[in-house]
Design a protein around this motif. Structure first.
Motif, PDB file in Angstrom:
ATOM      1  N   ARG A  27       0.805  -1.275  -0.064  1.00 42.57           N
ATOM      2  CA  ARG A  27       0.172   0.069  -0.012  1.00 42.57           C
ATOM      3  C   ARG A  27       0.781   1.130   0.039  1.00 42.57           C
ATOM      4  NH1 ARG A  27      -5.152   1.113   0.641  1.00 42.57           N
ATOM      5  NH2 ARG A  27      -5.942  -1.278   1.160  1.00 42.57           N
ATOM      6  N   ILE A  28       0.750   2.159  -1.273  1.00 45.44           N
ATOM      7  CA  ILE A  28       1.490   3.212  -1.263  1.00 45.44           C
ATOM      8  C   ILE A  28       0.610   4.639  -1.096  1.00 45.44           C
ATOM      9  CG2 ILE A  28       2.931   4.730  -2.753  1.00 45.44           C
ATOM     10  CD1 ILE A  28       3.506   1.842  -4.129  1.00 45.44           C
ATOM     11  N   ALA A  29       0.825   5.535  -0.120  1.00 48.00           N
ATOM     12  CA  ALA A  29       0.149   6.815  -0.222  1.00 48.00           C
ATOM     13  C   ALA A  29       0.808   7.962  -1.029  1.00 48.00           C
ATOM     14  CB  ALA A  29      -0.377   6.973   1.211  1.00 48.00           C
ATOM     15  N   VAL A  30       0.089   8.704  -1.599  1.00 50.07           N
ATOM     16  CA  VAL A  30       0.568   9.898  -2.306  1.00 50.07           C
ATOM     17  C   VAL A  30      -0.279  11.063  -1.669  1.00 50.07           C
ATOM     18  CG1 VAL A  30       1.049  11.474  -4.307  1.00 50.07           C
ATOM     19  CG2 VAL A  30       1.161   8.898  -4.457  1.00 50.07           C
ATOM     20  N   LEU A  31       0.648  12.024  -0.844  1.00 54.26           N
ATOM     21  CA  LEU A  31       0.177  12.963  -0.209  1.00 54.26           C
ATOM     22  C   LEU A  31       0.487  14.272  -0.896  1.00 54.26           C
ATOM     23  CD1 LEU A  31       0.911  12.010   3.595  1.00 54.26           C
ATOM     24  CD2 LEU A  31      -0.936  11.368   2.200  1.00 54.26           C
ATOM     25  N   GLY A  32      -0.615  15.421  -1.199  1.00 54.53           N
ATOM     26  CA  GLY A  32      -0.618  16.610  -1.598  1.00 54.53           C
ATOM     27  C   GLY A  32      -1.321  16.781  -3.173  1.00 54.53           C
TER      28      GLY A  32
ATOM     29  N   ALA B 238       1.353  15.908  -8.205  1.00 52.64           N
ATOM     30  CA  ALA B 238       0.109  14.686  -7.743  1.00 52.64           C
ATOM     31  C   ALA B 238      -0.223  13.844  -8.799  1.00 52.64           C
ATOM     32  CB  ALA B 238      -0.535  15.259  -6.946  1.00 52.64           C
ATOM     33  N   VAL B 239      -0.977  14.346  -9.594  1.00 50.37           N
ATOM     34  CA  VAL B 239      -1.820  13.517 -10.783  1.00 50.37           C
ATOM     35  C   VAL B 239      -0.812  12.460 -11.466  1.00 50.37           C
ATOM     36  CG1 VAL B 239      -3.274  13.606 -12.639  1.00 50.37           C
ATOM     37  CG2 VAL B 239      -3.894  14.984 -10.674  1.00 50.37           C
ATOM     38  N   PRO B 240       0.237  12.898 -12.028  1.00 54.97           N
ATOM     39  CA  PRO B 240       0.988  12.043 -12.918  1.00 54.97           C
ATOM     40  C   PRO B 240       1.482  11.269 -12.026  1.00 54.97           C
ATOM     41  CG  PRO B 240       2.010  14.379 -12.682  1.00 54.97           C
ATOM     42  CD  PRO B 240       0.582  14.584 -12.336  1.00 54.97           C
ATOM     43  N   LEU B 241       2.060  11.427 -10.707  1.00 58.01           N
ATOM     44  CA  LEU B 241       2.694  10.724  -9.721  1.00 58.01           C
ATOM     45  C   LEU B 241       1.533   9.490  -9.398  1.00 58.01           C
ATOM     46  CD1 LEU B 241       4.929   9.591  -8.109  1.00 58.01           C
ATOM     47  CD2 LEU B 241       4.336  11.110  -6.283  1.00 58.01           C
ATOM     48  N   VAL B 242       0.342   9.774  -9.207  1.00 56.53           N
ATOM     49  CA  VAL B 242      -0.712   8.917  -8.768  1.00 56.53           C
ATOM     50  C   VAL B 242      -0.868   7.659 -10.005  1.00 56.53           C
ATOM     51  CG1 VAL B 242      -3.164   8.249  -8.291  1.00 56.53           C
ATOM     52  CG2 VAL B 242      -1.899  10.158  -7.003  1.00 56.53           C
ATOM     53  N   GLN B 243      -1.098   8.414 -11.368  1.00 54.12           N
ATOM     54  CA  GLN B 243      -1.003   7.663 -12.577  1.00 54.12           C
ATOM     55  C   GLN B 243      -0.138   6.716 -12.573  1.00 54.12           C
ATOM     56  OE1 GLN B 243      -1.622   9.942 -16.067  1.00 54.12           O
ATOM     57  NE2 GLN B 243      -1.523   8.154 -17.389  1.00 54.12           N
ATOM     58  N   ALA B 244       1.227   7.317 -12.563  1.00 56.22           N
ATOM     59  CA  ALA B 244       2.417   6.370 -12.603  1.00 56.22           C
ATOM     60  C   ALA B 244       2.563   5.143 -11.579  1.00 56.22           C
ATOM     61  CB  ALA B 244       3.587   7.228 -12.499  1.00 56.22           C
ATOM     62  N   LEU B 245       1.824   5.238 -10.681  1.00 53.32           N
ATOM     63  CA  LEU B 245       1.910   4.205  -9.569  1.00 53.32           C
ATOM     64  C   LEU B 245       0.976   3.263 -10.000  1.00 53.32           C
ATOM     65  CD1 LEU B 245       2.631   6.296  -6.435  1.00 53.32           C
ATOM     66  CD2 LEU B 245       4.307   4.469  -7.356  1.00 53.32           C
TER      67      LEU B 245
ATOM     68  N   ASP C 267      -3.168   4.998  -2.439  1.00 54.13           N
ATOM     69  CA  ASP C 267      -4.051   5.990  -1.623  1.00 54.13           C
ATOM     70  C   ASP C 267      -3.550   7.325  -1.872  1.00 54.13           C
ATOM     71  OD1 ASP C 267      -5.203   3.722  -0.714  1.00 54.13           O
ATOM     72  OD2 ASP C 267      -4.275   4.002   1.338  1.00 54.13           O
ATOM     73  N   TRP C 268      -4.626   8.236  -2.425  1.00 53.70           N
ATOM     74  CA  TRP C 268      -4.259   9.515  -2.595  1.00 53.70           C
ATOM     75  C   TRP C 268      -4.962  10.242  -1.668  1.00 53.70           C
ATOM     76  CZ3 TRP C 268      -6.093  13.117  -7.416  1.00 53.70           C
ATOM     77  CH2 TRP C 268      -5.322  14.212  -7.593  1.00 53.70           C
ATOM     78  N   GLY C 269      -3.977  10.969  -1.087  1.00 56.62           N
ATOM     79  CA  GLY C 269      -4.495  12.008   0.099  1.00 56.62           C
ATOM     80  C   GLY C 269      -4.250  13.365  -0.381  1.00 56.62           C
ATOM     81  N   CYS C 270      -5.407  14.322  -0.433  1.00 51.63           N
ATOM     82  CA  CYS C 270      -5.022  15.552  -0.841  1.00 51.63           C
ATOM     83  C   CYS C 270      -5.978  16.529  -0.138  1.00 51.63           C
ATOM     84  CB  CYS C 270      -5.636  15.765  -2.424  1.00 51.63           C
ATOM     85  SG  CYS C 270      -5.624  17.417  -2.922  1.00 51.63           S
ATOM     86  N   PRO C 271      -5.528  17.627   0.396  1.00 47.60           N
ATOM     87  CA  PRO C 271      -6.127  18.633   1.221  1.00 47.60           C
ATOM     88  C   PRO C 271      -7.395  19.191   0.559  1.00 47.60           C
ATOM     89  CG  PRO C 271      -4.240  19.515   0.992  1.00 47.60           C
ATOM     90  CD  PRO C 271      -4.007  18.123   0.184  1.00 47.60           C
ATOM     91  N   ALA C 272      -7.280  19.562  -0.566  1.00 46.69           N
ATOM     92  CA  ALA C 272      -8.456  20.184  -1.338  1.00 46.69           C
ATOM     93  C   ALA C 272      -9.324  19.069  -2.166  1.00 46.69           C
ATOM     94  CB  ALA C 272      -7.695  20.961  -2.438  1.00 46.69           C
TER      95      ALA C 272
ATOM     96  N   LEU D 297       4.673   8.836  -0.304  1.00 41.17           N
ATOM     97  CA  LEU D 297       5.294   9.867  -1.287  1.00 41.17           C
ATOM     98  C   LEU D 297       4.862  11.264  -1.087  1.00 41.17           C
ATOM     99  CD1 LEU D 297       5.589   7.401  -4.365  1.00 41.17           C
ATOM    100  CD2 LEU D 297       7.073   7.688  -2.319  1.00 41.17           C
ATOM    101  N   LEU D 298       5.524  12.216  -0.931  1.00 44.98           N
ATOM    102  CA  LEU D 298       5.100  13.721  -0.678  1.00 44.98           C
ATOM    103  C   LEU D 298       5.266  14.315  -2.044  1.00 44.98           C
ATOM    104  CD1 LEU D 298       6.854  14.737   2.908  1.00 44.98           C
ATOM    105  CD2 LEU D 298       4.707  13.658   2.448  1.00 44.98           C
ATOM    106  N   ALA D 299       3.911  14.616  -2.408  1.00 47.08           N
ATOM    107  CA  ALA D 299       3.884  14.758  -3.764  1.00 47.08           C
ATOM    108  C   ALA D 299       3.852  16.547  -4.050  1.00 47.08           C
ATOM    109  CB  ALA D 299       2.688  14.607  -4.673  1.00 47.08           C
ATOM    110  N   GLY D 300       4.050  17.196  -2.848  1.00 44.00           N
ATOM    111  CA  GLY D 300       3.843  18.854  -2.628  1.00 44.00           C
ATOM    112  C   GLY D 300       4.168  19.170  -1.312  1.00 44.00           C
ATOM    113  N   PRO D 301       4.365  20.342  -1.078  1.00 43.98           N
ATOM    114  CA  PRO D 301       4.928  20.802   0.261  1.00 43.98           C
ATOM    115  C   PRO D 301       3.598  20.917   1.192  1.00 43.98           C
ATOM    116  CG  PRO D 301       4.895  22.679  -1.458  1.00 43.98           C
ATOM    117  CD  PRO D 301       4.719  21.434  -2.243  1.00 43.98           C
ATOM    118  N   GLY D 302       3.778  20.994   2.385  1.00 40.22           N
ATOM    119  CA  GLY D 302       2.700  21.151   3.171  1.00 40.22           C
ATOM    120  C   GLY D 302       2.273  19.943   3.827  1.00 40.22           C
ATOM    121  N   GLN D 303       2.909  18.758   3.359  1.00 40.68           N
ATOM    122  CA  GLN D 303       2.579  17.632   3.814  1.00 40.68           C
ATOM    123  C   GLN D 303       3.424  16.704   4.739  1.00 40.68           C
ATOM    124  OE1 GLN D 303      -0.663  16.621   2.987  1.00 40.68           O
ATOM    125  NE2 GLN D 303      -0.606  18.648   1.784  1.00 40.68           N
TER     126      GLN D 303
END
Length: 661
Positions: free
Chosen positions: A295-300, A305-312, A320-325, A377-383
């Motif tokens: 199980r892999i989580a992408v945060l941000g 974010a989108v290309p990273l999730v798609q590549a995984l 698991d994609w966790g996005c604050p927005a 995997l942190l895909a952006g700052p703030g996570q």
């Protein structure tokens, strides 16, 4: 009776001589092993109790052929061609019992046998073309005699293995085993003996030559394709397959041998082999690690974010994609669905694959998604402050500081063939191993970089732009610089590339006092690149770039004019500057192998594979010539152009290779 002679396994029983070819990763078809096989073959041929000889792989496959590194020098005796001729001329029937991987000269050995049987899942291929080489042991002559020109050229020119258990070309295999391979081989030999069938040399086969018109049509079609290739092996392979129809077999073998030597000594051939060697070295340097998380989580959110999730999603793990927005999360899922649908519609993905990929995706808040993940995997700052499960690794995938382990994708996660694994000051072996294992599961080559977040790709791109701008400072035209790159095979030179990226984002690239960041200056004039219709180039409505008279006038007003330099000098300084930056990275320990920088250059700068990367090209141009060219640059940015001391070491020691850290 069982007997072991060197690395070759031999046993005789029930009229069959079994000769086992070692096929583990360390057992290439070396000259010593070829000599052992020749000796074993002669013993079996001379033994009156032997009626059939079976060649079989004694490991996980039949044979993967020679070590690619051996192609840098002429073949030592006995050559692969001599071994294959001896097999073909054996007075007793030789059966190749194939399983696993049958590649390169291993595949040529199978072609030289009189009969071939294969286990399901056997992969047969001739990948030498990827190294800029044709085969060297008769494949261009034997394969078309068995399967015809069209099927032979597809195998030879693609370099991709075919599944012999699925739909092998007609004539390549005599029998597909339904049960244990040895039992099937034993039964096949019994059938040969019952029917009184003896040797059947491939050189005498005519099955693939039965339709001369179709043969020539296939050759003509492939010749037209190969004529525009920069890979020297492609036109030579087509010509050799044509020779199989037109020349006696022995003359065809001579033709193939000459083609092999010509390609081996060519500059594009050397470059292609250097790149392949760099990829092998990068794979070999990986830290042994786990198979990968379930199980892999992408945060941000943000552009990564989108290309990273798609590549995984193709990776066999839950994503698991966790996005604050929430709105960005919704839009991203729609985008991923659209991309998967486009891939399905184009045939790049099957219906079941597309559904499987999407079924792996789960979305929610960063806290919820990180709670169960084994890898985050942190895909952006703030996570950075999001809590993760005990024992879970946290990797930084976006540009920025790295204290532990980070990932940098080139050119983007979806299309990445290369991943930089950034080992920060607090990186541990387990985290590095996990990052490298993930890159492997994503189908990418990974290179290890020691830094606090700076990537080799970013630094190399900056050096390329800095050198190109300095050439403009010295009176050269950006369009002439790009043309010098284009004529060399580098389709997108530094000015065209920056226009396509957008010039506004490049203003942070620093320059020394007296040097100009021309991308920043043009952006300040409103020429921000392709999307604005004007950058270094004028961009027409059709999206085609044209040299800009306005830019030429702007440059003429801001820096002294100079006589145009030859294209070769422009390329020498541009490539030399990038290699000089590579030398600095080696010297500081940021980079451990010069060949790693070449791999990055191929992906980040889109340099042509058949030229190799800057470090390879610099050595081919000559260390002394590059050092003197760099030292002779009269430009304010002396710190950038001053040759690194490694050049002195290369010149004084006459070393042919960069040192490894």
């Amino acid at each position: 009776m069982a007997q072991t002679a060197g690395a070759v396994e031999e046993r005789i029983g029930d009229g069959i001589a079994w000769i086992g070819v070692p096929s583990d990763a360390a057992s290439h078809l070396t000259p010593a092993l070829r000599a052992e096989l020749l000796a074993a073959l002669s013993r079996a041929e001379a033994d009156g109790s032997v009626a059939c000889i079976v060649l079989t792989g004694s490991g996980s496959g039949f044979s993967e052929g020679e070590d690619p590194a051996s192609f840098e020098a002429p073949h030592a005796a006995p050559t692969p061609a001599e071994l294959c001729l001896r097999v073909e001329r054996c007075a007793k029937p030789v059966i190749a019992a194939l399983h696993g991987r049958v590649l390169g000269t291993g595949a040529e050995l199978a072609l030289a046998a009189h009969y071939r049987i294969a286990a399901p899942g056997t992969r047969f291929g001739l990948p030498e073309v990827v190294l800029g080489l044709p085969p060297s042991a008769g494949a261009t002559q034997r394969l078309p005699r068995l399967v015809g020109a069209a099927a032979a050229l597809e195998i030879l020119l693609s370099g991709r293995p075919v599944d012999l258990g699925a739909t092998p070309p007609r004539g390549l295999v005599d029998h597909i085993a339904a049960g244990p391979l040895e039992e099937e081989a034993r039964a096949f030999c019994a059938e040969l003996r019952a029917e009184g069938l003896g040797p059947r040399p491939t050189a005498l086969r005519r099955d693939g030559l039965a339709d001369p018109m179709a043969y020539q049509q296939a050759v003509a079609a492939r010749r037209a394709e190969a004529a525009t290739s920069h890979n020297p092996a492609r036109p030579e392979i087509v010509a050799a397959v044509e020779a199989a129809q037109l020349l006696p077999f022995a003359s065809g073998l001579d033709f193939e041998e000459d083609a092999f030597e010509t390609c081996r000594d060519s500059e594009p051939g050397r470059a292609l082999r250097a790149v392949a060697a760099a990829e092998r070295a990068a794979l070999a340097a990986r830290v042994p690690g786990p198979l990968g998380p379930r199980r892999i989580a992408v945060l941000g959110d943000g552009p990564l974010a989108v290309p990273l999730v798609q590549a995984l999603l193709p990776v066999p793990a839950s994503v698991d994609w966790g996005c604050p927005a929430p709105e960005a999360l919704h839009a991203g899922v729609v985008q991923i669905r659209d991309r998967l649908e486009a891939a399905r519609s184009s045939g790049a993905l099957g219906d079941d694959e597309a559904e499987l990929h999407l079924s792996r995706l789960r979305i929610g808040t960063p806290a919820d998604m990180a709670g169960e993940a084994e890898l985050v995997l942190l895909a952006g700052p703030g996570q950075e402050g999001v809590a993760v499960a005990p024992g879970a690794s946290r990797l930084v995938a976006f540009p920025g500081p790295v204290t532990g382990v980070g990932l940098r994708f080139a050119p983007s996660p979806v299309a990445a063939r290369l991943v930089e694994v950034i080992a920060g000051p607090e990186a541990g072996a387990a985290g590095i191993a996990e990052a490298e294992a993930l890159a492997l599961r994503m189908g990418s080559v990974s290179i290890r970089v020691t830094s606090s977040g700076e990537s080799v790709g970013g630094r190399l791109f900056d050096a390329c732009c800095r050198a190109a701008d300095a050439l403009v400072d010295m009176g050269q035209s950006p369009f002439a610089i790009d043309a010098a790159c284009r004529d060399w095979g580098w389709r997108r030179g530094p000015f065209l590339r920056r226009d396509q990226m957008g010039l506004s984002r490049l203003g942070a690239q620093t320059r020394a006092a007296g040097a100009v960041n021309w991308a920043s200056d043009l952006a300040a004039e409103g020429r921000t690149g392709r999307d604005a219709g004007a950058g270094f180039y004028d961009w027409t409505g059709a999206g085609a770039p044209a040299a800009s008279a306005e830019v030429e006038a702007l440059l003429a007003a801001r820096r002294p004019a100079a006589e145009p330099w030859p294209a070769a000098r422009l390329r020498l300084l541009l490539i030399g500057a990038m290699a000089n930056e590579g030398a600095r990275m080696l010297g500081s320990g940021m980079l451990h192998r010069a060949s790693d920088l070449d791999l990055v250059a191929l992906q980040v700068l889109d340099l042509p594979r058949w030229r190799g990367g800057p470090m390879h090209v610099a050595l081919r141009l000559g260390a002394r010539a590059v050092r003197e060219a760099l030292a002779g640059v009269a430009h304010p940015d002396r710190a950038f152009w001053t040759p690194h001391p490694l050049w002195d070491d290369l010149v004084t020691s006459r070393a042919a290779q960069w040192p490894e850290g």
